[in-house]
Design a protein around this motif. Sequence first.
Motif, mmCIF file in Angstrom:
data_model
loop_
_atom_site.group_PDB
_atom_site.id
_atom_site.type_symbol
_atom_site.label_atom_id
_atom_site.label_comp_id
_atom_site.label_asym_id
_atom_site.label_seq_id
_atom_site.Cartn_x
_atom_site.Cartn_y
_atom_site.Cartn_z
ATOM 1 N N TRP A 94 39.441 -22.529 -17.062
ATOM 2 C CA TRP A 94 39.875 -21.154 -16.803
ATOM 3 C C TRP A 94 38.717 -20.172 -16.973
ATOM 4 C CZ3 TRP A 94 43.609 -24.540 -18.388
ATOM 5 C CH2 TRP A 94 44.849 -24.458 -17.720
ATOM 6 N N ASP A 134 47.740 -20.594 -21.540
ATOM 7 C CA ASP A 134 48.860 -21.457 -21.942
ATOM 8 C C ASP A 134 49.979 -21.428 -20.897
ATOM 9 O OD1 ASP A 134 47.477 -22.046 -24.240
ATOM 10 O OD2 ASP A 134 48.575 -20.608 -25.504
ATOM 11 N N SER A 137 48.794 -23.186 -17.697
ATOM 12 C CA SER A 137 48.701 -24.628 -17.939
ATOM 13 C C SER A 137 50.062 -25.291 -17.758
ATOM 14 C CB SER A 137 48.168 -24.890 -19.354
ATOM 15 O OG SER A 137 48.144 -26.280 -19.622
ATOM 16 N N GLN A 141 51.062 -28.020 -14.800
ATOM 17 C CA GLN A 141 51.592 -29.326 -15.151
ATOM 18 C C GLN A 141 52.961 -29.555 -14.518
ATOM 19 O OE1 GLN A 141 50.845 -30.641 -19.390
ATOM 20 N NE2 GLN A 141 49.977 -28.573 -19.534
ATOM 21 N N TRP A 149 44.854 -31.696 -20.132
ATOM 22 C CA TRP A 149 45.356 -30.352 -20.410
ATOM 23 C C TRP A 149 45.199 -29.968 -21.869
ATOM 24 C CZ3 TRP A 149 45.970 -27.548 -16.273
ATOM 25 C CH2 TRP A 149 46.270 -28.177 -15.058
ATOM 26 N N PRO A 152 41.032 -28.335 -22.116
ATOM 27 C CA PRO A 152 40.435 -27.692 -20.941
ATOM 28 C C PRO A 152 39.125 -27.011 -21.307
ATOM 29 C CG PRO A 152 42.093 -26.266 -21.874
ATOM 30 C CD PRO A 152 42.127 -27.536 -22.687
#
Length: 927
Positions: A94, A134, A137, A141, A149, A152
């Motif tokens: 990120w 968060d 993510s 997923q 994950w 990262p």
Amino acid sequence: MDYKDTLNLPVTEFPMRANLPQREPEILKQWETMALYRLLDTAGRGRPSFILHDGPPYANGHTHIGHALNKILKDIILKSRRMEGFYVPYVPGWDCHGLPIELMVDKQLGSKKREMSKAEIRRECRTYAKKWVDIQSEEFQRLGVLGDWAHPYLTMTADYEAATARELARFAERGGLYKGKKPVHWCSSCVTALAEAEVEYADHSSPSIYVKFPYTDALPDSLAALAGRKLAFVIWTTTPWTIPANLGVSLNPALPYVAVETGGEVLIMAEGLYAGVLKTLGISDYQVLATFDPTPFDGKNCRHPFYDRPSLLMLGDHVTLEAGTGCVHTAPGHGQDDYQIGLKYGLDIYNPVDDYGRYREELEFFGGMKLDEANKAVNAKLAEVGALLAEGKVSHSYPHCWRCKKPIIFRATEQWFISMETNDLRSKALAHINQVEWIPRWGRERIFGMIENRPDWCVSRQRTWGVPITVFYCEKCGEALADGKVMHHVADLFNETGSDLWYEKEAKELLPAGTSCPACGHDSFSKEMDILDVWFDSGVSHAAVLEQRPELKSPADLYLEGSDQHRGWFHSSLLAAVGTRDIAPYKAVLTHGFVVDGNGKKMSKSQGNVVAPEEVIKKFGAEILRLWVAAQDYRDDIRISPEILQRLSDAYRRIRNTARYILGNLHGFDPTADAVADGELLEIDRWALSRLERLVGRVEKSYDDYEFHILYHAVHNFCSVDMSAFYLDVLKDRLYTAPAKSLARRSGQTAMYRILDALTRLIAPVLSFTADEIWRELPGKREESVHLASFPRFETSLLDADLEARYEKLLAVRSDVSKALETARTDKRIGHSLDARVLVAAPAGEWRDLLESYSDELATLFIVSQAELVDNLPDDAAGGGGEVPGLKVRVEKAQGEKCERCWNYAVTVGTLSEHPTICQRCLEALK
């Protein structure tokens, strides 16, 4: 009861249901419980590696449909490479610094911000970014994307910030980093310089003016005849606010110019433009006094229209005949070409505009005025002094800020730059572009042109949330200390606690002991308070991630992002790697288009055409989004709409139902004990496996070539045409009527098992949830998840071109027979096809010979109770339907009675004393 349900194990009893929105989270939970990614990572160790480096999305807001496209494309590639036998770690990342996050935090803090230190504000930014990391993510997923994950990479962690500072130090060591005053894209609303990738172009209406610049020097000898006349060079501009910064007028030495007399004065313009200009000015009474080469005017002077200073005449090849007058108003502080020619002629890089888009207070006539008010004021002043020839409006594409969407300006400021010429960065980058594989190939031309023509890289930003530019200034002489060793020392400190340290410590606490100014020897310093361009942050990820994670490597095998990243991440990554390592950070670059609505229009909330991933998942499931990604040719803009998703949902159902049907008919089949050897398989089963092998070869090539739409069409056609419309349809009778352990039934089950085993592996990278669900239901011992399995091996021994050619002809006959059956059904002569007896006549030759060789199988192929090849049929018999020349088909009511067990009609039904309701064939099966 429908014949389709009369199987040994009816498909309605098989537990595999679609219901994707509910089933997918259960499968995700299974993957989490079994630690699937860790199992994949462990299983892959020791294999050749394939590294796809994740371009970091911005940690600000929920994911959108473009994010879904990007992450699913990556996941398809990663899973396919694993199944091809590679070790494929995937570390998601990120981008966490930058203006959008800082502005959102500013908004949240409100007036409280004024009481906070920069370090405190940065901590708020860090918390904000972590929240969205968060959230995103979880959303990625949910799409079924497998990766590390739990670990990262984030551009805001201490190790990454240290690596970023270290890469800047490397540029400084090589002499590529410098501070200079030159025009940059500047957003007065966001109060910062912008990178090329942060500039968007949109339609904008600008004022258009023609202005006279009076000539003040002696005339060249070639124009001595004009002595004593009032001469003026005419310029055209769409930025009147830059006229106060004018220091010159540029001419093209390769163009002829004219002196035009009108109204008692002589106007000078390019010969190729003057007629159009005079027409625009409404001047019809004029005389061309001379045509001349402008070179003798080089270095001569005009006078600024309303300031008491010269405006230098200069020669430059950036002047063209595309628009204007051929005499270009030049303000070195407000344009790249202006800057370059200003440097050449030694002009001041003059900028009378402050950070907030206002004229500086000391500017005569306009001091303190906002630029959006300045155009009218400047025009009024020009009119007052008699220099304004005309004004109007022009609509054109104009640069806007990517964040606030407001028009930006070119403005000369003191900034830190990375030189494109030092160490031959430009030429090296262009050379490395030619060594990279660009997918599609036009990507090479796009980035090549951008690198070839780009200015030096402005890497400084006037904001707070980012990695500091680790430069110090001598407090005595002002000399900048951009020393590589010192910068590496600071990077080491960042590695321990992060770059917030820059704002928490004094300069002396950050400097190595004994540091002194190389210019004057003073030992007291202040810190640079600008931060680095976020494109530098993400551009150095090859160093911060690929070189630091033991499971990864640099250069990466593949970078994959949207086509806008040719001027964004692909661009900055290339410059960052070539500038410090003389190597490209990637071996191949794949780009995809943008997502648009079903009509090809850009998505926007105001248009109401935005398709959100969470809404698609809620209605259809993530699997349909994954199928949508695979079904598109991603090289172009990609359309999405409820109608498109519904069609894909229907296509998905056909693929899924093929699997459900096969699984329902593998009940009691043990592949180890019951499989039939290749040489003993029935001919039609061998045909099905030959078709499967063609599919395997086509699909594996499409994965290798990143052409997933070919994969989608191949799989869909195989399931709907080869399987459902023919093979499985024909196979039903054998599966239902043949004894459970007979060769006929086991041969069909063997083929179906091998087909579904291979098909499940082939679709796993795309239909990841469905494939894993099928995998768990397939009989036999196998890996815990399909994602731990390999692709099926392409078995050329199973290919039978002659067999496929024969069946292609048989399918043509079947098509003609099916049309005749449909006509009979419409005429109410039959109901189900098993109610029919079919007579077929074909002319002598290859078609007749083929049908004779398959005469015993014709009823099965046509799915009728009886079929007979006859020598001829009367003229009233139906034509074949066009597939087979000369073929005639007659449909009659089937002979005999209907068998209670197989539903075929037979004359033997009612003649068998022990089972009077079934046919002879079924009696033999029961025995």
